[in-house]
Design a protein around this motif. Structure first.
Motif, PDB file in Angstrom:
ATOM      1  N   PHE A  78       0.844  -1.199   0.000  1.00  0.00           N
ATOM      2  CA  PHE A  78       0.000   0.000   0.000  1.00  0.00           C
ATOM      3  C   PHE A  78       0.878   1.248   0.000  1.00  0.00           C
ATOM      4  O   PHE A  78       0.614   2.226  -0.717  1.00  0.00           O
ATOM      5  CB  PHE A  78      -0.910  -0.013   1.233  1.00  0.00           C
ATOM      6  CG  PHE A  78      -1.901   1.126   1.286  1.00  0.00           C
ATOM      7  CD1 PHE A  78      -3.147   1.007   0.681  1.00  0.00           C
ATOM      8  CD2 PHE A  78      -1.586   2.301   1.944  1.00  0.00           C
ATOM      9  CE1 PHE A  78      -4.063   2.054   0.724  1.00  0.00           C
ATOM     10  CE2 PHE A  78      -2.486   3.363   1.991  1.00  0.00           C
ATOM     11  CZ  PHE A  78      -3.734   3.230   1.391  1.00  0.00           C
ATOM     12  N   VAL A  82       1.192   4.521  -2.647  1.00  0.00           N
ATOM     13  CA  VAL A  82       1.219   5.942  -2.279  1.00  0.00           C
ATOM     14  C   VAL A  82       2.462   6.618  -2.847  1.00  0.00           C
ATOM     15  O   VAL A  82       2.399   7.738  -3.377  1.00  0.00           O
ATOM     16  CB  VAL A  82       1.178   6.102  -0.740  1.00  0.00           C
ATOM     17  CG1 VAL A  82       1.379   7.560  -0.348  1.00  0.00           C
ATOM     18  CG2 VAL A  82      -0.139   5.574  -0.182  1.00  0.00           C
ATOM     19  N   ILE A 227      -3.049   0.974  -4.531  1.00  0.00           N
ATOM     20  CA  ILE A 227      -3.686   1.446  -3.300  1.00  0.00           C
ATOM     21  C   ILE A 227      -5.055   0.815  -3.124  1.00  0.00           C
ATOM     22  O   ILE A 227      -5.406   0.351  -2.035  1.00  0.00           O
ATOM     23  CB  ILE A 227      -3.799   2.991  -3.323  1.00  0.00           C
ATOM     24  CG1 ILE A 227      -2.416   3.625  -3.149  1.00  0.00           C
ATOM     25  CG2 ILE A 227      -4.751   3.486  -2.227  1.00  0.00           C
ATOM     26  CD1 ILE A 227      -2.410   5.135  -3.334  1.00  0.00           C
TER      27      ILE A 227
END
Length: 237
Positions: A78, A82, A227
């Motif tokens: 994740f 980002v 994401i």
């Protein structure tokens, strides 16, 4: 047996370098470079950072006979998403703000090269503003990005290593040749990426900026996809 495992590790590293999120990150960084040599250096430094992280994580995981929890692994992936959104967004913002154009640029010692130059904030063109340092900020960023990617991808690598190697030294050797493969793979790939960028730069400024914009948009898209996928696995969406 040992030779087969090490060859497999090297080939896996070469293939690993071509994964979409890795390519997107290095392409986004490469779009801000000023020469093909710098692009190659960025790719190699990405591979070095990636390998350093794998060695550190792999050593502790294999010597402690531990496994990386799935939840933690998803969290790292994740974070990579980002990071890609930030890289792509930064490239797009710079494209709009810096007003890049291209010209033949000379240094005091007589060196001349084709140069991408920014006129951000200028109301009139000033030749004196063509003087600039050739810093290494992108190199540091590429190294850090590679380290983050190595951390996020380490779980799957360690699982493979633990299942196929009989000892910790062999596992570390596997990670080593995997790292060499990823360094060479990303070095070659970054050089290939630089070819259309350099060709476009020598043709038209708008075409070069169009390629940069497309790379930034693609990097953001891949980041958002990661994401959403990893956020779902973490129960965030």
């Amino acid at each position: 047996m040992m030779e087969s495992i090490l060859i497999l590790g090297f080939l896996a590293g070469m293939r690993h370098a071509t994964e979409a999120d890795h390519v997107a990150a290095v392409a986004s960084l490469s779009a801000q470079s000023r020469s093909r040599g710098q692009v190659l250096r960025l790719g190699l430094l990405w591979g070095v950072g990636h390998t350093v992280t794998l060695f550190v994580v792999g050593f502790f995981v294999m010597t402690l006979n531990a496994m990386v929890p799935d939840h933690f692994s998803h969290g790292l992936e994740f974070a990579v998403g980002v990071m890609l959104v930030l890289l792509g967004g930064d490239l797009i913002v710079r494209l709009i703000r810096e007003r890049i154009h291209f010209h033949i640029h000379g240094h005091g010692e007589g060196t001349r090269h084709f140069h991408a130059h920014s006129h951000a904030g200028e109301k009139t063109h000033k030749a004196a503003n063509h003087k600039h340092p050739h810093g290494s900020g992108l190199s540091v960023r590429s190294l850090v990005v590679g380290m983050v990617h190595g951390l996020a991808g380490s779980a799957a690598l360690i699982v493979i290593a633990l299942q196929t190697v009989p000892s910790v030294p062999m596992g570390l050797a596997y990670i080593g040749v995997f790292g060499v493969g990823s360094i060479l793979g990303m070095g070659l790939l970054s050089t290939v990426i630089s070819v259309p960028m350099q060709a476009a730069a020598r043709s038209m400024t708008w075409l070069y900026n169009g390629i940069k914009g497309a790379l930034g948009g693609l990097t953001v898209f891949i980041g958002v996809t990661i994401i959403v996928h990893q956020g779902g696995a973490l129960g965030l969406f």
